[in-house]
Every structure is written in structure tokens, then in C-alpha cells.
Design a protein around this motif. Structure first.
Motif, PDB file in Angstrom:
ATOM      1  N   ASP A 291      56.311 -59.129 -11.774  1.00  0.00           N
ATOM      2  CA  ASP A 291      56.484 -57.857 -11.059  1.00  0.00           C
ATOM      3  C   ASP A 291      56.157 -58.024  -9.582  1.00  0.00           C
ATOM      4  O   ASP A 291      55.641 -59.059  -9.160  1.00  0.00           O
ATOM      5  CB  ASP A 291      55.622 -56.760 -11.721  1.00  0.00           C
ATOM      6  N   ASN A 292      56.487 -57.000  -8.812  1.00  0.00           N
ATOM      7  CA  ASN A 292      56.168 -57.021  -7.386  1.00  0.00           C
ATOM      8  C   ASN A 292      55.044 -56.021  -7.098  1.00  0.00           C
ATOM      9  O   ASN A 292      55.023 -55.348  -6.079  1.00  0.00           O
ATOM     10  CB  ASN A 292      57.412 -56.701  -6.537  1.00  0.00           C
ATOM     11  N   GLY A 293      54.122 -55.917  -8.074  1.00  0.00           N
ATOM     12  CA  GLY A 293      53.063 -54.905  -7.991  1.00  0.00           C
ATOM     13  C   GLY A 293      51.849 -55.334  -7.187  1.00  0.00           C
ATOM     14  O   GLY A 293      51.917 -56.263  -6.361  1.00  0.00           O
ATOM     15  N   ILE A 294      50.733 -54.696  -7.501  1.00  0.00           N
ATOM     16  CA  ILE A 294      49.516 -54.859  -6.690  1.00  0.00           C
ATOM     17  C   ILE A 294      48.821 -56.203  -6.939  1.00  0.00           C
ATOM     18  O   ILE A 294      47.918 -56.571  -6.208  1.00  0.00           O
ATOM     19  CB  ILE A 294      48.516 -53.702  -6.971  1.00  0.00           C
ATOM     20  N   GLY A 295      49.223 -56.922  -7.982  1.00  0.00           N
ATOM     21  CA  GLY A 295      48.629 -58.239  -8.255  1.00  0.00           C
ATOM     22  C   GLY A 295      47.242 -58.106  -8.877  1.00  0.00           C
ATOM     23  O   GLY A 295      46.660 -57.011  -8.921  1.00  0.00           O
ATOM     24  N   ILE A 296      46.736 -59.213  -9.368  1.00  0.00           N
ATOM     25  CA  ILE A 296      45.419 -59.209 -10.031  1.00  0.00           C
ATOM     26  C   ILE A 296      44.597 -60.359  -9.457  1.00  0.00           C
ATOM     27  O   ILE A 296      45.038 -61.512  -9.496  1.00  0.00           O
ATOM     28  CB  ILE A 296      45.579 -59.385 -11.561  1.00  0.00           C
ATOM     29  N   PRO A 297      43.422 -60.065  -8.899  1.00  0.00           N
ATOM     30  CA  PRO A 297      42.610 -61.158  -8.342  1.00  0.00           C
ATOM     31  C   PRO A 297      42.313 -62.211  -9.416  1.00  0.00           C
ATOM     32  O   PRO A 297      42.131 -61.879 -10.596  1.00  0.00           O
ATOM     33  CB  PRO A 297      41.316 -60.450  -7.909  1.00  0.00           C
ATOM     34  N   GLU A 298      42.279 -63.464  -8.972  1.00  0.00           N
ATOM     35  CA  GLU A 298      42.156 -64.576  -9.912  1.00  0.00           C
ATOM     36  C   GLU A 298      40.968 -64.412 -10.865  1.00  0.00           C
ATOM     37  O   GLU A 298      41.080 -64.686 -12.066  1.00  0.00           O
ATOM     38  CB  GLU A 298      42.034 -65.884  -9.133  1.00  0.00           C
ATOM     39  N   GLU A 299      39.842 -63.916 -10.351  1.00  0.00           N
ATOM     40  CA  GLU A 299      38.637 -63.834 -11.190  1.00  0.00           C
ATOM     41  C   GLU A 299      38.772 -62.811 -12.327  1.00  0.00           C
ATOM     42  O   GLU A 299      37.950 -62.780 -13.240  1.00  0.00           O
ATOM     43  CB  GLU A 299      37.386 -63.562 -10.334  1.00  0.00           C
ATOM     44  N   HIS A 300      39.803 -61.946 -12.268  1.00  0.00           N
ATOM     45  CA  HIS A 300      39.970 -60.943 -13.334  1.00  0.00           C
ATOM     46  C   HIS A 300      41.086 -61.297 -14.307  1.00  0.00           C
ATOM     47  O   HIS A 300      41.354 -60.552 -15.247  1.00  0.00           O
ATOM     48  CB  HIS A 300      40.279 -59.567 -12.727  1.00  0.00           C
ATOM     49  N   ARG A 301      41.747 -62.422 -14.087  1.00  0.00           N
ATOM     50  CA  ARG A 301      42.970 -62.677 -14.870  1.00  0.00           C
ATOM     51  C   ARG A 301      42.711 -63.017 -16.323  1.00  0.00           C
ATOM     52  O   ARG A 301      43.652 -63.031 -17.120  1.00  0.00           O
ATOM     53  CB  ARG A 301      43.807 -63.781 -14.195  1.00  0.00           C
ATOM     54  N   LYS A 302      41.471 -63.293 -16.691  1.00  0.00           N
ATOM     55  CA  LYS A 302      41.177 -63.542 -18.121  1.00  0.00           C
ATOM     56  C   LYS A 302      40.647 -62.273 -18.775  1.00  0.00           C
ATOM     57  O   LYS A 302      41.070 -61.918 -19.870  1.00  0.00           O
ATOM     58  CB  LYS A 302      40.132 -64.659 -18.250  1.00  0.00           C
ATOM     59  N   VAL A 303      39.720 -61.582 -18.097  1.00  0.00           N
ATOM     60  CA  VAL A 303      39.055 -60.431 -18.734  1.00  0.00           C
ATOM     61  C   VAL A 303      40.009 -59.275 -19.021  1.00  0.00           C
ATOM     62  O   VAL A 303      39.743 -58.468 -19.920  1.00  0.00           O
ATOM     63  CB  VAL A 303      37.849 -59.900 -17.909  1.00  0.00           C
ATOM     64  N   ILE A 304      41.113 -59.186 -18.283  1.00  0.00           N
ATOM     65  CA  ILE A 304      42.034 -58.055 -18.517  1.00  0.00           C
ATOM     66  C   ILE A 304      42.603 -58.051 -19.938  1.00  0.00           C
ATOM     67  O   ILE A 304      43.102 -57.033 -20.395  1.00  0.00           O
ATOM     68  CB  ILE A 304      43.204 -58.047 -17.494  1.00  0.00           C
ATOM     69  N   PHE A 305      42.493 -59.181 -20.640  1.00  0.00           N
ATOM     70  CA  PHE A 305      43.017 -59.228 -22.013  1.00  0.00           C
ATOM     71  C   PHE A 305      41.985 -58.746 -23.041  1.00  0.00           C
ATOM     72  O   PHE A 305      42.264 -58.711 -24.235  1.00  0.00           O
ATOM     73  CB  PHE A 305      43.479 -60.650 -22.367  1.00  0.00           C
ATOM     74  N   LEU A 306      40.782 -58.389 -22.576  1.00  0.00           N
ATOM     75  CA  LEU A 306      39.759 -57.877 -23.506  1.00  0.00           C
ATOM     76  C   LEU A 306      39.991 -56.386 -23.730  1.00  0.00           C
ATOM     77  O   LEU A 306      40.409 -55.684 -22.798  1.00  0.00           O
ATOM     78  CB  LEU A 306      38.354 -58.091 -22.926  1.00  0.00           C
ATOM     79  N   PRO A 307      39.683 -55.883 -24.955  1.00  0.00           N
ATOM     80  CA  PRO A 307      39.897 -54.465 -25.200  1.00  0.00           C
ATOM     81  C   PRO A 307      39.105 -53.598 -24.222  1.00  0.00           C
ATOM     82  O   PRO A 307      37.943 -53.899 -23.930  1.00  0.00           O
ATOM     83  CB  PRO A 307      39.391 -54.246 -26.634  1.00  0.00           C
ATOM     84  N   PHE A 308      39.724 -52.555 -23.745  1.00  0.00           N
ATOM     85  CA  PHE A 308      39.130 -51.539 -22.856  1.00  0.00           C
ATOM     86  C   PHE A 308      38.791 -52.049 -21.457  1.00  0.00           C
ATOM     87  O   PHE A 308      38.123 -51.358 -20.702  1.00  0.00           O
ATOM     88  CB  PHE A 308      37.877 -50.909 -23.477  1.00  0.00           C
ATOM     89  N   LYS A 309      39.195 -53.266 -21.141  1.00  0.00           N
ATOM     90  CA  LYS A 309      38.873 -53.786 -19.806  1.00  0.00           C
ATOM     91  C   LYS A 309      39.912 -53.259 -18.823  1.00  0.00           C
ATOM     92  O   LYS A 309      41.103 -53.537 -18.959  1.00  0.00           O
ATOM     93  CB  LYS A 309      38.885 -55.326 -19.835  1.00  0.00           C
ATOM     94  N   ARG A 310      39.466 -52.479 -17.853  1.00  0.00           N
ATOM     95  CA  ARG A 310      40.366 -51.931 -16.845  1.00  0.00           C
ATOM     96  C   ARG A 310      39.826 -52.284 -15.467  1.00  0.00           C
ATOM     97  O   ARG A 310      38.615 -52.322 -15.275  1.00  0.00           O
ATOM     98  CB  ARG A 310      40.452 -50.405 -16.964  1.00  0.00           C
ATOM     99  N   LEU A 311      40.728 -52.508 -14.539  1.00  0.00           N
ATOM    100  CA  LEU A 311      40.265 -52.854 -13.199  1.00  0.00           C
ATOM    101  C   LEU A 311      40.300 -51.629 -12.285  1.00  0.00           C
ATOM    102  O   LEU A 311      39.892 -51.692 -11.146  1.00  0.00           O
ATOM    103  CB  LEU A 311      41.141 -53.968 -12.607  1.00  0.00           C
ATOM    104  N   HIS A 312      40.834 -50.533 -12.831  1.00  0.00           N
ATOM    105  CA  HIS A 312      40.989 -49.349 -11.981  1.00  0.00           C
ATOM    106  C   HIS A 312      40.418 -48.123 -12.656  1.00  0.00           C
ATOM    107  O   HIS A 312      40.402 -48.036 -13.876  1.00  0.00           O
ATOM    108  CB  HIS A 312      42.476 -49.103 -11.678  1.00  0.00           C
TER     109      HIS A 312
END
Ligand code: ADP
Length: 360
Positions: A291-312
Motif C-alpha cells: 500500500d501507499n499508506g502511513i507505513g509501520i516503523p520497523e520496531e512495530h512490524r512484529k508486534v502488530i500480529f499479536l491480538p489486540f495490538k494497535r499502534l493508533h
């Protein structure tokens, strides 16, 4: 065949008995690093510094009984397999030791290479199973904690705004009712969405079918499921010719849909652009949703796959935090892997592997 090195604790006050255990371990073919303790206190001190792969604890030791030592060692290292070493005919002691946390027992006279090999193999297997169970329990507990929290949040909103509506009705002040009421409806919708996401998340863990699935058809289904969002955001969704994989069509549609919907949602560009491509990686296909979206900082690219983990925060982008956890479950059910990279020149690239379909 020499087995991998194991760290073993032998707690026994008798030098000859300790030697006997060492000898039996050697006969069993284990490559071991042995730590010796001549009483319970020494054994506990050793375990404070290290978790052994297996501990042999003699029943009769000076100071405290072997049973007390078993209980204390078990409390200190709940996942360390403990084997009680007993004298002849001490079945009662053995069963007591098991109640206090030992995984097995062996009578000194029965200690041969063969019996030790069996006992140690069994103890290691049990310990690894127990670790897995403990990990699953921890995951479930934290899942339940967050779930309860996330379910209660909209309920609290409903309760408090319903209270305000009630007061306004009593006071005959109808001007504010509409706004308060829309907060009640919004919270009920969020709760409904969470329950639906939860349902999809648990479904992803069920047995997946293995059928011939043309991912091009899946992409088309996804496009029509997301038709409303695509139009609303003026998004562009492009898909290359996609491969045929072995999997469960309904789950794979869910997977692609979550990733494409996120690509559109987490985008601040005037026209969200999502591209689905594929390339072959040996017996697997690797699909990429860029996508051409807001992107995800490298340090969060693993945790986003955990249940209920949101960056926003919810106010920024709506969501439950279960979308990518569901994607991971679906991919893992298919024997694949999923991960996230940065896209070029910006945005995110979600990649996952799926088994190729083979006509047999
Ligand atoms: P939800 O979207 O419901 O919050 P997800 O599990 O789908 O939950 O995603 C987890 C988090 O990962 C999101 O809250 C968001 O911060 C981030 N995220 C997911 N997909 C993208 C994306 N395509 N671009 C940027 N951030 C994303």
C-alpha cells in the motif's frame, strides 16, 4: 548416536550414589554437564542460578527430606523435570514425590543406562509439553484480560450516555438527546464489530480445508466485499495474475480482505493504492499486498500480529486489533508465514506464503 548435551543436577549426599547416576547417564548415551549437590540446601542454591534440563533428587538427604527438596525445587523452577531417587520398595514415597512436583522416580537398584534413558527422555518430553501448556495459558490469560477491557469500554460508554439521555428525557431537554443517543449507537456498533472480529479470529483456528483455490478469484471476491470502502475512499486496487494455492477459500478471502482493508484504512494519501502481487518461492507461493499508506516503523512490524495490538488510538483509526492476528492464524493454519516490510517509496508491504496447489 550421541544425544545433545544436557545440564543435569544430582542432589545426593552419597558419593557412590552420585557416581552411579552419572554412570547410568553415560551408559544411556547422554552427553551431560553434571552439577552435584550433597544436600537440599545446595541443590536449591544451584537451581537459583540455573534451570537444569533435569534434576535427580535423593529421598534421604541430611537437613531436609528429599520430599521437601522436591517441593522447594519445584516451586523455584516449575518447569524443571525432577526425578526422585528412592530406595527399594518406596512406592509410597514415589507417589508423594509426584504429588509435590516430581515427574518420575527411580529406585537406586533399578538404575541402569536403559531405565535412565527412558526416564530422562520422558522427563524432557513432559517438561517441553508443560512449557507449551504454560505459554498457551499465559497467552489465553492476556487475551482474556484485553478482551474484557475492550468489551467493557463501549459498554461503559453506552451506560453513561444512556444515563444522560434518560436525564434529558426527564428534564424535557430534548435538544441534547440526539447527540448523546448517537454516542450510544456508535458504541454498540463498535461492540458488535469487536464481537464479529472475535468470531472470525476464533474461526481461523478451526481445521482449514485443503482445496484448489485460485487466488485471482479470491481477489475478485475481496474486491466486491470491499466495494463500499473502495468507492468511499476512492481507492485503487490492482491485482497481478495470482497463483493457484492449496487452502481454504473462505479463510483466504478473509486474509486478503483484512490486508487490503488495512491498506486502504491506514492511508492518508488522497488516493489509497493497494497492489496484490505474487512470486514463487520453491514449493510455496509468496503473495504481497503493498500500500501507499502511513507505513509501520520497523520496531512495530512484529508486534502488530499479536491480538489486540494497535499502534493508533481509536479516535485516529477505528479497529479492534484482531485483523492481523487473524491473518497470522490463517496463514499458519496453511503452513505459511506472514510478515511486514516497508514498501518503496513509502507505505507497507505485507507478505505471506501459501502452499502451491499441485494436481496429482
Ligand atoms: P486494527 O486495524 O483493527 O487496529 P489490525 O490487527 O488489522 O487491527 O492491525 C494492527 C495495527 O497494525 C493497526 O492498529 C495499525 O496500527 C497497524 N497496521 C495494520 N495494517 C497497517 C497498514 N497497512 N499500514 C499501516 N499500519 C497498519
Amino acid at each position: 548416536m550421541v544425544k545433545p548435551a544436557l545440564s543435569i543436577l544430582i542432589a545426593d549426599d552419597d558419593d557412590g550414589d552420585r557416581k552411579q547416576i552419572r554412570r547410568a547417564l553415560k551408559q544411556a548415551g547422554f552427553d551431560v554437564v553434571v552439577t552435584e549437590a550433597s544436600d537440599g540446601a545446595e541443590a536449591i542454591a544451584a537451581c537459583e542460578g540455573e534451570e537444569f534440563d533435569c534434576a535427580f533428587v535423593d529421598y534421604l538427604m541430611p537437613g531436609q527430606t528429599g520430599l521437601d527438596s522436591v517441593a522447594r525445587l519445584h516451586a523455584l523452577r516449575p518447569h524443571m523435570p525432577i526425578v526422585m531417587v528412592t530406595g527399594e520398595g518406596d512406592e509410597m514415597i514415589a507417589s508423594e514425590a509426584i504429588k509435590r512436583g516430581a515427574v518420575d522416580y527411580v529406585a537406586k537398584r533399578m538404575m541402569t543406562g536403559e531405565s535412565i534413558a527412558r526416564i530422562v527422555a520422558g522427563a524432557l518430553e513432559r517438561a517441553s509439553l508443560m512449557r507449551k501448556v504454560a505459554q498457551a495459558r499465559e497467552e489465553l490469560e492476556s487475551f482474556a484480560r484485553v478482551l474484557v477491557h475492550d468489551l467493557r469500554a463501549p459498554l461503559r460508554t453506552i451506560k453513561s450516555f444512556a444515563g444522560l439521555v434518560d436525564e434529558s428525557i426527564k428534564a424535557g431537554d430534548i435538544d441534547t438527546i440526539q447527540e448523546d443517543w448517537s454516542r450510544v449507537v456508535g458504541a454498540a456498533e463498535r461492540m458488535d464489530h469487536l464481537i464479529q472480529s472475535l468470531h472470525l479470529y476464533t474461526q481461523a483456528d478451526a481445521e482449514a480445508a485443503t482445496e484448489r483455490v485460485a487466488m485471482t478469484d479470491v481477489a475478485e471476491d475481496t474486491r466486491s466485499n470491499l466495494d463500499f470502502v473502495i468507492r468511499e475512499r476512492g481507492a485503487q486496487l490492482r491485482a497481478d495474475p495470482l497463483p493457484v494455492v492449496a487452502g481454504d477459500r473462505a479463510l483466504l478471502t478473509q486474509l486478503l480482505q483484512n490486508l487490503i482493508a488495512n491498506g486502504i484504512k491506514y492511508c492518508e494519501a488522497p488516493t489509497p493504492e493497494v497492489h496484490v502481487g505474487a512470486d514463487r518461492a520453491e514449493s510455496l507461493w509468496r503473495l504481497t499486498v503493498t500500500d501507499n499508506g502511513i507505513g509501520i516503523p520497523e520496531e512495530h512490524r512484529k508486534v502488530i500480529f499479536l491480538p489486540f495490538k494497535r499502534l493508533h488510538a481509536k479516535g485516529e483509526f477505528a479497529g479492534t486489533g484482531l485483523g492481523l492476528a487473524t491473518c497470522r492464524r490463517i496463514v499458519e493454519r496453511h503452513g505459511g508465514e506472514i510478515w511486514c516490510d516497508a514498501a518503496d517509496p513509502g507505505g507497507s508491504a505485507f507478505r505471506f506464503t501459501l502452499p502451491a496447489w499441485t494436481d496429482t
